[in-house]
Design a protein around this motif. Sequence first.
Motif, mmCIF file in Angstrom:
data_model
loop_
_atom_site.group_PDB
_atom_site.id
_atom_site.type_symbol
_atom_site.label_atom_id
_atom_site.label_comp_id
_atom_site.label_asym_id
_atom_site.label_seq_id
_atom_site.Cartn_x
_atom_site.Cartn_y
_atom_site.Cartn_z
ATOM 1 N N LEU A 266 2.499 -4.213 0.836
ATOM 2 C CA LEU A 266 1.179 -3.663 1.128
ATOM 3 C C LEU A 266 0.636 -4.244 2.411
ATOM 4 O O LEU A 266 -0.033 -3.574 3.180
ATOM 5 C CB LEU A 266 0.203 -4.051 0.010
ATOM 6 N N LYS A 267 0.927 -5.524 2.602
ATOM 7 C CA LYS A 267 0.396 -6.181 3.793
ATOM 8 C C LYS A 267 1.267 -7.351 4.206
ATOM 9 O O LYS A 267 1.851 -8.038 3.377
ATOM 10 C CB LYS A 267 -1.018 -6.685 3.500
ATOM 11 N N VAL A 268 1.350 -7.534 5.515
ATOM 12 C CA VAL A 268 2.092 -8.656 6.075
ATOM 13 C C VAL A 268 1.080 -9.598 6.720
ATOM 14 O O VAL A 268 0.206 -9.163 7.456
ATOM 15 C CB VAL A 268 3.090 -8.164 7.154
ATOM 16 N N ILE A 269 1.177 -10.876 6.404
ATOM 17 C CA ILE A 269 0.255 -11.863 6.992
ATOM 18 C C ILE A 269 1.089 -12.881 7.768
ATOM 19 O O ILE A 269 2.030 -13.459 7.217
ATOM 20 C CB ILE A 269 -0.543 -12.606 5.892
ATOM 21 N N THR A 270 0.756 -13.067 9.032
ATOM 22 C CA THR A 270 1.470 -14.090 9.799
ATOM 23 C C THR A 270 0.487 -15.187 10.169
ATOM 24 O O THR A 270 -0.697 -14.939 10.365
ATOM 25 C CB THR A 270 2.070 -13.513 11.088
ATOM 26 N N THR A 271 0.992 -16.395 10.242
ATOM 27 C CA THR A 271 0.123 -17.492 10.634
ATOM 28 C C THR A 271 0.930 -18.528 11.405
ATOM 29 O O THR A 271 2.099 -18.755 11.112
ATOM 30 C CB THR A 271 -0.567 -18.120 9.400
ATOM 31 N N SER A 272 0.313 -19.101 12.410
ATOM 32 C CA SER A 272 1.005 -20.083 13.217
ATOM 33 C C SER A 272 0.007 -21.173 13.568
ATOM 34 O O SER A 272 -1.036 -20.904 14.137
ATOM 35 C CB SER A 272 1.529 -19.396 14.482
ATOM 36 N N ASN A 356 -4.123 -24.902 3.880
ATOM 37 C CA ASN A 356 -4.293 -23.942 4.978
ATOM 38 C C ASN A 356 -3.845 -22.542 4.592
ATOM 39 O O ASN A 356 -4.484 -21.562 4.916
ATOM 40 C CB ASN A 356 -3.472 -24.367 6.203
ATOM 41 N N ILE A 357 -2.709 -22.482 3.917
ATOM 42 C CA ILE A 357 -2.160 -21.186 3.513
ATOM 43 C C ILE A 357 -3.136 -20.494 2.568
ATOM 44 O O ILE A 357 -3.434 -19.306 2.696
ATOM 45 C CB ILE A 357 -0.788 -21.369 2.810
ATOM 46 N N GLU A 358 -3.672 -21.256 1.635
ATOM 47 C CA GLU A 358 -4.618 -20.678 0.685
ATOM 48 C C GLU A 358 -5.851 -20.137 1.429
ATOM 49 O O GLU A 358 -6.293 -19.005 1.184
ATOM 50 C CB GLU A 358 -5.044 -21.718 -0.348
ATOM 51 N N ASN A 359 -6.373 -20.929 2.340
ATOM 52 C CA ASN A 359 -7.540 -20.474 3.105
ATOM 53 C C ASN A 359 -7.232 -19.230 3.924
ATOM 54 O O ASN A 359 -8.046 -18.325 4.043
ATOM 55 C CB ASN A 359 -8.033 -21.581 4.038
ATOM 56 N N LYS A 360 -6.028 -19.217 4.466
ATOM 57 C CA LYS A 360 -5.613 -18.066 5.266
ATOM 58 C C LYS A 360 -5.579 -16.800 4.399
ATOM 59 O O LYS A 360 -6.040 -15.736 4.801
ATOM 60 C CB LYS A 360 -4.227 -18.356 5.863
ATOM 61 N N ILE A 362 -7.231 -16.212 1.632
ATOM 62 C CA ILE A 362 -8.597 -15.820 1.265
ATOM 63 C C ILE A 362 -9.283 -15.122 2.439
ATOM 64 O O ILE A 362 -9.925 -14.085 2.280
ATOM 65 C CB ILE A 362 -9.406 -17.053 0.799
ATOM 66 N N LYS A 363 -9.080 -15.669 3.625
ATOM 67 C CA LYS A 363 -9.699 -15.078 4.809
ATOM 68 C C LYS A 363 -9.150 -13.667 5.054
ATOM 69 O O LYS A 363 -9.899 -12.728 5.327
ATOM 70 C CB LYS A 363 -9.409 -15.967 6.019
ATOM 71 N N GLU A 364 -7.836 -13.519 4.906
ATOM 72 C CA GLU A 364 -7.227 -12.200 5.106
ATOM 73 C C GLU A 364 -7.757 -11.202 4.074
ATOM 74 O O GLU A 364 -7.997 -10.043 4.382
ATOM 75 C CB GLU A 364 -5.704 -12.285 4.987
ATOM 76 N N PHE A 365 -7.913 -11.653 2.838
ATOM 77 C CA PHE A 365 -8.427 -10.773 1.795
ATOM 78 C C PHE A 365 -9.841 -10.317 2.125
ATOM 79 O O PHE A 365 -10.193 -9.154 1.961
ATOM 80 C CB PHE A 365 -8.389 -11.477 0.428
ATOM 81 N N LYS A 366 -10.662 -11.250 2.598
ATOM 82 C CA LYS A 366 -12.034 -10.878 2.943
ATOM 83 C C LYS A 366 -12.051 -9.899 4.113
ATOM 84 O O LYS A 366 -12.836 -8.954 4.136
ATOM 85 C CB LYS A 366 -12.853 -12.137 3.263
ATOM 86 N N ASP A 367 -11.165 -10.150 5.054
ATOM 87 C CA ASP A 367 -11.007 -9.223 6.187
ATOM 88 C C ASP A 367 -10.628 -7.824 5.713
ATOM 89 O O ASP A 367 -11.157 -6.818 6.161
ATOM 90 C CB ASP A 367 -9.847 -9.709 7.070
ATOM 91 N N MET A 368 -9.667 -7.800 4.791
ATOM 92 C CA MET A 368 -9.201 -6.517 4.260
ATOM 93 C C MET A 368 -10.345 -5.785 3.566
ATOM 94 O O MET A 368 -10.503 -4.574 3.720
ATOM 95 C CB MET A 368 -8.081 -6.749 3.237
ATOM 96 N N LEU A 369 -11.130 -6.531 2.788
ATOM 97 C CA LEU A 369 -12.254 -5.917 2.084
ATOM 98 C C LEU A 369 -13.190 -5.226 3.066
ATOM 99 O O LEU A 369 -13.739 -4.159 2.773
ATOM 100 C CB LEU A 369 -13.028 -7.008 1.354
#
Length: 623
Positions: A266-272, A356-360, A362-369
């Motif tokens: 459904l979604k791809v999340i990348t983080t660096s 960090n991963i958890e925060n990321k 959550i942030k992505e989910f809020k963005d998606m919303l």
Amino acid sequence: MKKREFKSESKRLLDLMINSIYTNKDIFLRELISNASDAIDKLYYKSLTDKDIKLSKEDFEININFDKDLRTITISDNGCGMSESDLENNLGTIAKSGSLAFKQMNEVKDKDIDIIGQFGVGFYSAFMVADEITVISKAYDSTDAYRWNSKGLEGYTLEKCDKTNIGTDIILHIKDNTEDDNYDDYLTEFKLKDLIKKYSDYIRYPIKMEVTHHNKSKDSDEYEDVKEIETINSMIPIWKKNKDEITDEEYNHYYTDTYYDYEKPLKVITTSVEGAVSYKGLLFIPSHAPYDFYTKEYEKGLSLYSKGVLIMDKCSDLLPDYFNFIKGVVDTEDLSLNISREMLQKTKALNVIAKNIENKIIKEFKDMLENDRETYIKMFKVFGTNIKFGIYNNYGIDKEKLQDLIMFNSSKTKDLITLKEYVNNMKEDQKDIYYASGESIEKIDTLPQIEQVKDKDYEILYLTDYVDEFTLNALVQYEGKNFKNVSAADLDLDDDQKEIEKINSDNKDLLTIMKETIQVSDVRFTNKLKSHPVCLTSKGNVSVEMEKVINSMPGDETINAELVLEINENHPISDKLKDLFKKDKEELKKYTKVLYSEARLIEGLSIDNPTEISNLICELISK
Ligand code: ADP
């Protein structure tokens, strides 16, 4: 040489592969290459501690050769190899990963074959393109080599043979073309190169193949064919590549190949992240629950790499339980390669990454919303229960981070909304957040007690998931607003309760008889029901819906909601009851029993004495 039989389960899968109508036969090469890569991984780990293995990382490689005339493709690796018993056990039975999926399907129908093809059936998939397979292998700790050969269903042979190097050669004899399938294609440089690039580009060892270049000759204008051994794959793991250079399709391919899913994520999340702890992460949200998600076998976790080398396949510490459906990879420079599982858990770097991963996420989910609500809702419909569970698990310790991620159906929008949206839409005179629980929206809508709240034009959240009410209970409040169950006995939307209180106290003796007849916490008249004669509400912390959930769980523990039978003061039945109290108390008891049964049925509760009640109804209507 003895002919040996395949185990019966393997035979069925093999049969499916040989006669496969599965369209994506191309995956056979990916499967064999990934086995080769795994085998090299194993020997590489061994070489880190075993001085006798004199190979360094640079020595490992996978070779692909083909011979058009002999119709063969050979896949060779210098990995750990297989002993005689390995060959017998690994290739005579279907592999674990394949069999697990296979066992899920009692009866395999044609339409399932596509799905099977995606589960990493591994080695056997080669039978989709080959009519004979020879495996020549020498295990790293053995002096003998063995040759395994099979032409399919009738079984296989196993014998000693010569092989100098440690490792495995898999020789496929490619099928002849049929009306539908052009197998000759696989015997071309172009096709093989294409398949390696497409499916195995990120394999961390070089995949080498002889390729032909048409070069202009130095001396003349003529072209000449120059053959050269080349490394076909880029060997750069996808998460290490620059994000802009990767197409959605490549990410999707990586996901479906790695996690054996037949649907793209459904979604791809990348983080660096660069800093005190540096890492790269690549996360995927599946579009549906993995096939073993609800089984004991399911393991959450992200693959953990250190400097490009896999340290742990499913590092569970990297994901909180409520995000256990997320798949992906974390690659960090800050962990040592030989770290043990026990040490890993205590490593600060790992905890930092996990946070960090958890925060990321959550942030992505809020963005998606906010920006891609449709996808968020799709995700929430599949995995929302997990997030809600996260709110009340561990005594609600995580509730604040998760409270803005949960959604409920709204009586107004007829769609999912967040608590924030609810509060923003509250009426000026509205103090509380109203909810109603039940099996389905349709059933909740028939609850008598719903009418009064709707009449006030207050929005109602429909709680249809078994965890919902527990979730709201754990939250206690949202933005200072209390949650109110429309079925709570103390729900008083009308400010003026004096009148009804008087009626109740005037009829105290009548209500006591009724209460004793049906053994509930309370019986009373109400002015909150519009057209319905009766309803059932509850006092205290346990609602009727929670009682149902708790009592349906395994274990002896049962719990009872404190039920209150409420009778519509404006309904003719109220006068009837008052009248019976004066004239015929036995008849009053019968009426009480019938009314109580009605109220229970409306709430979706069973009645203990259906025969008695149905006789009573008949008796009353026959009069
Ligand atoms: P899976 O890879 O899902 O376990 P396979 O059917 O592809 O299933 O392979 C079965 C087993 O055979 C592997 O787990 C591995 O132990 C062994 N195997 C397959 N190919 C090789 C190889 N090239 N070198 C060493 N062992 C191999």
